[in-house]
Motif scaffolding. Structure first.
Motif, PDB file in Angstrom:
ATOM      1  N   ASN A  11       0.801  -1.228   0.000  1.00  9.91           N
ATOM      2  CA  ASN A  11       0.000   0.000   0.000  1.00  9.91           C
ATOM      3  C   ASN A  11       0.832   1.275   0.000  1.00  9.91           C
ATOM      4  OD1 ASN A  11       0.919   0.116   2.605  1.00  9.91           O
ATOM      5  ND2 ASN A  11      -1.072  -0.183   3.578  1.00  9.91           N
ATOM      6  N   ASN A  12       2.157   1.151   0.014  1.00 14.16           N
ATOM      7  CA  ASN A  12       3.007   2.331  -0.074  1.00 14.16           C
ATOM      8  C   ASN A  12       4.399   1.891  -0.507  1.00 14.16           C
ATOM      9  OD1 ASN A  12       4.872   4.513   0.685  1.00 14.16           O
ATOM     10  ND2 ASN A  12       3.099   5.441   1.681  1.00 14.16           N
ATOM     11  N   PRO A  13       4.934   2.462  -1.591  1.00  5.65           N
ATOM     12  CA  PRO A  13       6.220   1.983  -2.109  1.00  5.65           C
ATOM     13  C   PRO A  13       7.431   2.481  -1.338  1.00  5.65           C
ATOM     14  CG  PRO A  13       5.440   3.796  -3.450  1.00  5.65           C
ATOM     15  CD  PRO A  13       4.355   3.518  -2.441  1.00  5.65           C
ATOM     16  N   GLY A  14       7.248   3.430  -0.396  1.00 11.63           N
ATOM     17  CA  GLY A  14       8.385   3.985   0.327  1.00 11.63           C
ATOM     18  C   GLY A  14       9.108   5.027  -0.506  1.00 11.63           C
ATOM     19  N   THR A  15      10.198   5.520   0.017  1.00 12.15           N
ATOM     20  CA  THR A  15      10.953   6.583  -0.667  1.00 12.15           C
ATOM     21  C   THR A  15      12.266   6.081  -1.250  1.00 12.15           C
ATOM     22  OG1 THR A  15      11.941   7.233   1.448  1.00 12.15           O
ATOM     23  CG2 THR A  15       9.946   8.411   0.760  1.00 12.15           C
ATOM     24  N   LYS A  16      12.551   4.782  -1.045  1.00 16.36           N
ATOM     25  CA  LYS A  16      13.734   4.159  -1.639  1.00 16.36           C
ATOM     26  C   LYS A  16      13.317   2.797  -2.184  1.00 16.36           C
ATOM     27  CE  LYS A  16      16.349   4.120   2.020  1.00 16.36           C
ATOM     28  NZ  LYS A  16      17.539   3.923   2.890  1.00 16.36           N
ATOM     29  N   LEU A  17      13.910   2.390  -3.279  1.00 17.99           N
ATOM     30  CA  LEU A  17      13.542   1.092  -3.844  1.00 17.99           C
ATOM     31  C   LEU A  17      13.904  -0.056  -2.914  1.00 17.99           C
ATOM     32  CD1 LEU A  17      14.177   1.225  -7.690  1.00 17.99           C
ATOM     33  CD2 LEU A  17      12.027   1.111  -6.462  1.00 17.99           C
ATOM     34  N   SER A  18      14.936   0.129  -2.092  1.00 18.71           N
ATOM     35  CA  SER A  18      15.280  -0.925  -1.132  1.00 18.71           C
ATOM     36  C   SER A  18      14.144  -1.120  -0.127  1.00 18.71           C
ATOM     37  CB  SER A  18      16.584  -0.592  -0.406  1.00 18.71           C
ATOM     38  OG  SER A  18      16.515   0.676   0.215  1.00 18.71           O
ATOM     39  N   GLN A  19      13.394  -0.045   0.174  1.00 16.36           N
ATOM     40  CA  GLN A  19      12.228  -0.169   1.060  1.00 16.36           C
ATOM     41  C   GLN A  19      11.116  -0.958   0.370  1.00 16.36           C
ATOM     42  OE1 GLN A  19      11.334   3.942   1.946  1.00 16.36           O
ATOM     43  NE2 GLN A  19      12.811   4.044   3.620  1.00 16.36           N
ATOM     44  N   LEU A  20      10.975  -0.760  -0.944  1.00 21.98           N
ATOM     45  CA  LEU A  20       9.990  -1.531  -1.702  1.00 21.98           C
ATOM     46  C   LEU A  20      10.321  -3.017  -1.648  1.00 21.98           C
ATOM     47  CD1 LEU A  20       7.561  -1.592  -3.660  1.00 21.98           C
ATOM     48  CD2 LEU A  20       9.182  -1.272  -5.531  1.00 21.98           C
ATOM     49  N   ILE A  21      11.601  -3.345  -1.811  1.00 25.06           N
ATOM     50  CA  ILE A  21      12.025  -4.746  -1.735  1.00 25.06           C
ATOM     51  C   ILE A  21      11.773  -5.299  -0.330  1.00 25.06           C
ATOM     52  CG2 ILE A  21      13.975  -6.328  -1.924  1.00 25.06           C
ATOM     53  CD1 ILE A  21      13.048  -5.176  -4.599  1.00 25.06           C
ATOM     54  N   GLY A  22      12.075  -4.481   0.695  1.00 21.93           N
ATOM     55  CA  GLY A  22      11.796  -4.893   2.069  1.00 21.93           C
ATOM     56  C   GLY A  22      10.319  -5.165   2.286  1.00 21.93           C
ATOM     57  N   SER A  23       9.454  -4.334   1.672  1.00 21.00           N
ATOM     58  CA  SER A  23       8.006  -4.538   1.787  1.00 21.00           C
ATOM     59  C   SER A  23       7.562  -5.838   1.132  1.00 21.00           C
ATOM     60  CB  SER A  23       7.255  -3.364   1.152  1.00 21.00           C
ATOM     61  OG  SER A  23       7.486  -2.172   1.857  1.00 21.00           O
ATOM     62  N   ILE A  24       8.230  -6.213   0.048  1.00 23.77           N
ATOM     63  CA  ILE A  24       7.915  -7.483  -0.617  1.00 23.77           C
ATOM     64  C   ILE A  24       8.196  -8.651   0.334  1.00 23.77           C
ATOM     65  CG2 ILE A  24       8.598  -9.050  -2.482  1.00 23.77           C
ATOM     66  CD1 ILE A  24       9.159  -6.560  -4.199  1.00 23.77           C
ATOM     67  N   ILE A  25       9.373  -8.621   0.973  1.00 26.77           N
ATOM     68  CA  ILE A  25       9.734  -9.690   1.911  1.00 26.77           C
ATOM     69  C   ILE A  25       8.775  -9.686   3.099  1.00 26.77           C
ATOM     70  CG2 ILE A  25      11.535 -10.544   3.471  1.00 26.77           C
ATOM     71  CD1 ILE A  25      13.604  -9.438   1.514  1.00 26.77           C
ATOM     72  N   GLU A  26       8.423  -8.507   3.588  1.00 24.39           N
ATOM     73  CA  GLU A  26       7.491  -8.415   4.716  1.00 24.39           C
ATOM     74  C   GLU A  26       6.139  -9.017   4.351  1.00 24.39           C
ATOM     75  OE1 GLU A  26       5.886  -5.072   7.893  1.00 24.39           O
ATOM     76  OE2 GLU A  26       6.416  -4.441   5.871  1.00 24.39           O
ATOM     77  N   ASN A  27       5.677  -8.770   3.116  1.00 25.33           N
ATOM     78  CA  ASN A  27       4.388  -9.318   2.690  1.00 25.33           C
ATOM     79  C   ASN A  27       4.426 -10.829   2.548  1.00 25.33           C
ATOM     80  OD1 ASN A  27       1.949  -7.415   1.598  1.00 25.33           O
ATOM     81  ND2 ASN A  27       3.866  -6.279   1.747  1.00 25.33           N
ATOM     82  N   ILE A  28       5.553 -11.356   2.107  1.00 23.41           N
ATOM     83  CA  ILE A  28       5.684 -12.815   2.059  1.00 23.41           C
ATOM     84  C   ILE A  28       5.610 -13.369   3.479  1.00 23.41           C
ATOM     85  CG2 ILE A  28       7.258 -14.729   1.506  1.00 23.41           C
ATOM     86  CD1 ILE A  28       8.316 -13.016  -0.812  1.00 23.41           C
ATOM     87  N   GLY A  29       6.183 -12.631   4.427  1.00 24.55           N
ATOM     88  CA  GLY A  29       6.139 -13.030   5.833  1.00 24.55           C
ATOM     89  C   GLY A  29       7.474 -13.556   6.304  1.00 24.55           C
ATOM     90  N   GLN A  30       7.838 -13.194   7.517  1.00 25.45           N
ATOM     91  CA  GLN A  30       9.147 -13.560   8.058  1.00 25.45           C
ATOM     92  C   GLN A  30       9.368 -15.068   8.034  1.00 25.45           C
ATOM     93  OE1 GLN A  30       9.824 -12.231  12.058  1.00 25.45           O
ATOM     94  NE2 GLN A  30      11.931 -12.895  12.098  1.00 25.45           N
ATOM     95  N   GLU A  31       8.459 -15.807   8.634  1.00 21.56           N
ATOM     96  CA  GLU A  31       8.644 -17.260   8.733  1.00 21.56           C
ATOM     97  C   GLU A  31       8.564 -17.935   7.375  1.00 21.56           C
ATOM     98  OE1 GLU A  31       9.727 -18.956  11.333  1.00 21.56           O
ATOM     99  OE2 GLU A  31       9.903 -16.983  12.273  1.00 21.56           O
TER     100      GLU A  31
END
Length: 425
Positions: free
Chosen positions: A113-133
């Motif tokens: 729902n928000n891409p962030g201000t850096k593309l590395s944050q977008l990538i982090g959001s992808i991993i977060e959506n997949i889920g830590q475990e």
């Protein structure tokens, strides 16, 4: 009626009977007028776009991206949903997600729902959506399979297990230890009583994992270290999950292409045939939050990402003004973002009435005909005073229905006069 009496009356109303006088089980209109990103897929499916051109555009995007040729890894299709604030861009993204997930082809879909201000944050959001475990599980599957297929790695790890005593060693590579990485690790650690040996095993395992991750990621030690940090807490090294998923660290900004490539590879190894990224609120990159230099870096890196990674499909939503800003800021990026462009217009009165009918049938005890308890003139009035914006329109309709439940009797209509009494223009 005092405020105490009003609250008492609301408290004593039974939700299951409160809306029955209008043939409804509940108030189906969103309080805030915005789409609920946690809504059930059944609800999202039911609320199909009422604009035929928009519906055709989103269905074609899904069909063309999902059922392109499987003979190559070129699955890339970029689409942009535009419209004014409040026209239903989020709802359309969620509708696209439900369409994709209900097709038989196995696709991995991530909504951000928000891409962030850096593309590395977008990538982090992808991993977060997949889920830590879940993501750690995917990484461990990759690592364990590689260790099992290498006698060199296996022998290094097995050397830490004692070959003396009354009982034979338990084989850490036995099928029963493949269920998850914790069983695999415990099969080693449970057989070693020497702290020094455990420490040495952890160091050896760390070296093996990093070597595997480097080889899996085109000899890139930065990417390997990033993924290693995600799983390192499983054998005694505590890392901040939040720091990792927020893309903390400028060293990652130049690695977004390789990071996304690695993530897609890991996900596809789990049997998924397509990878979709749906990104909302993309106008943030043009909203003044970034300096000119940061904007240039973001647009350049995103353009590079789009050009170099072809195994994904990207569908983004932003205001029409933001897309115009990107056209000025970076014409090459604008060109890449508009393989498909779907523009949502404001509501006509006819569309507003259709929207009412669709929502009412979500909550109807029996099928609702037409506008149910609402009169046409009242709906047209709400659409007019809200600037024909679905978000504001639905918010006011929710409020009107709540007041009607309190004040009207069964069989009464929610008239233009009633709406004007409660809703200011």
């Amino acid at each position: 009626m005092s405020h105490i009496d009003i609250l008492k009356e609301k408290r004593e109303q039974k939700p299951e009977t409160k809306y029955k006088k209008f043939g409804l089980k509940y108030n189906p209109f969103p309080k805030s007028g915005t789409a609920n990103i946690n809504e059930s897929s059944e609800t999202t499916e039911y609320l199909i776009p009422i604009d035929e051109e928009v519906l055709k555009g989103i269905v074609n995007y899904v069909g063309d991206s999902l059922y392109s040729s499987d003979n190559s890894d070129d699955h890339k299709l970029i689409g942009t949903i535009t419209g004014d604030y409040g026209t239903g861009k989020t709802q359309l993204l969620l509708f696209a997600k439900s369409l994709i997930l209900n097709e038989p082809k196995k696709a991995y879909v991530i909504y951000i729902n928000n891409p962030g201000t850096k593309l590395s944050q977008l990538i982090g959001s992808i991993i977060e959506n997949i889920g830590q475990e879940q993501f750690k599980k995917y990484l461990w599957n990759q690592i364990i399979e590689t260790i099992k297929s290498s006698n060199e790695y296996k022998n290094k790890l097995l050397s830490y297990l004692s070959h003396t005593g009354l009982f034979a060693n338990k084989d850490p590579f036995a099928p029963e230890n493949e269920a998850n990485h914790r069983l695999f690790l415990e099969a080693f650690l449970g057989q070693i009583n020497d702290r020094k040996k455990i420490k040495e095993l952890n160091e050896t395992l760390r070296d093996i994992i990093i070597e595997i991750l480097i080889k899996k990621n085109e000899d890139d030690s930065v990417i390997a270290k990033y993924f290693y940090d995600l799983i390192s807490e499983d054998f005694g090294i505590s890392k901040s999950w939040e720091a990792l998923i927020t893309g903390d660290g400028n060293y990652l900004d130049n690695k977004v292409v390789k990071l996304l490539n690695a993530i897609i590879t890991i996900v596809k190894e789990q049997g998924f045939e397509r990878f979709y990224l749906l990104v909302d609120e993309f106008e943030d990159i043009t909203s003044g939050r970034l300096t000119k230099k940061e904007q240039d870096n973001y647009t350049h890196n995103l353009r590079t990402l789009i050009d170099n990674e072809r195994r994904w499909c990207l569908l983004i939503a932003m205001t029409s003004t933001a897309l115009d800003d990107i056209a000025t800021l970076s014409p090459p990026l604008f060109d890449r973002l508009t393989d498909r462009k779907i523009n949502i217009k404001r509501l006509s009165n006819e569309q507003a009435r259709e929207l009412i009918s669709n929502y009412l049938n979500l909550a109807s005890i029996n099928s609702v005909e037409g506008l149910g308890p609402f009169e046409e003139t009242g709906i047209d009035y709400i659409n007019s005073i809200t600037g024909e914006l679905p978000r504001l329109f639905l918010r006011h309709v929710y409020y009107a229905l709540e007041r009607a439940v309190e004040e009207l009797d069964e069989g009464d209509k929610i008239s233009l006069e009633f709406i004007k009494k409660h809703i200011e223009s």
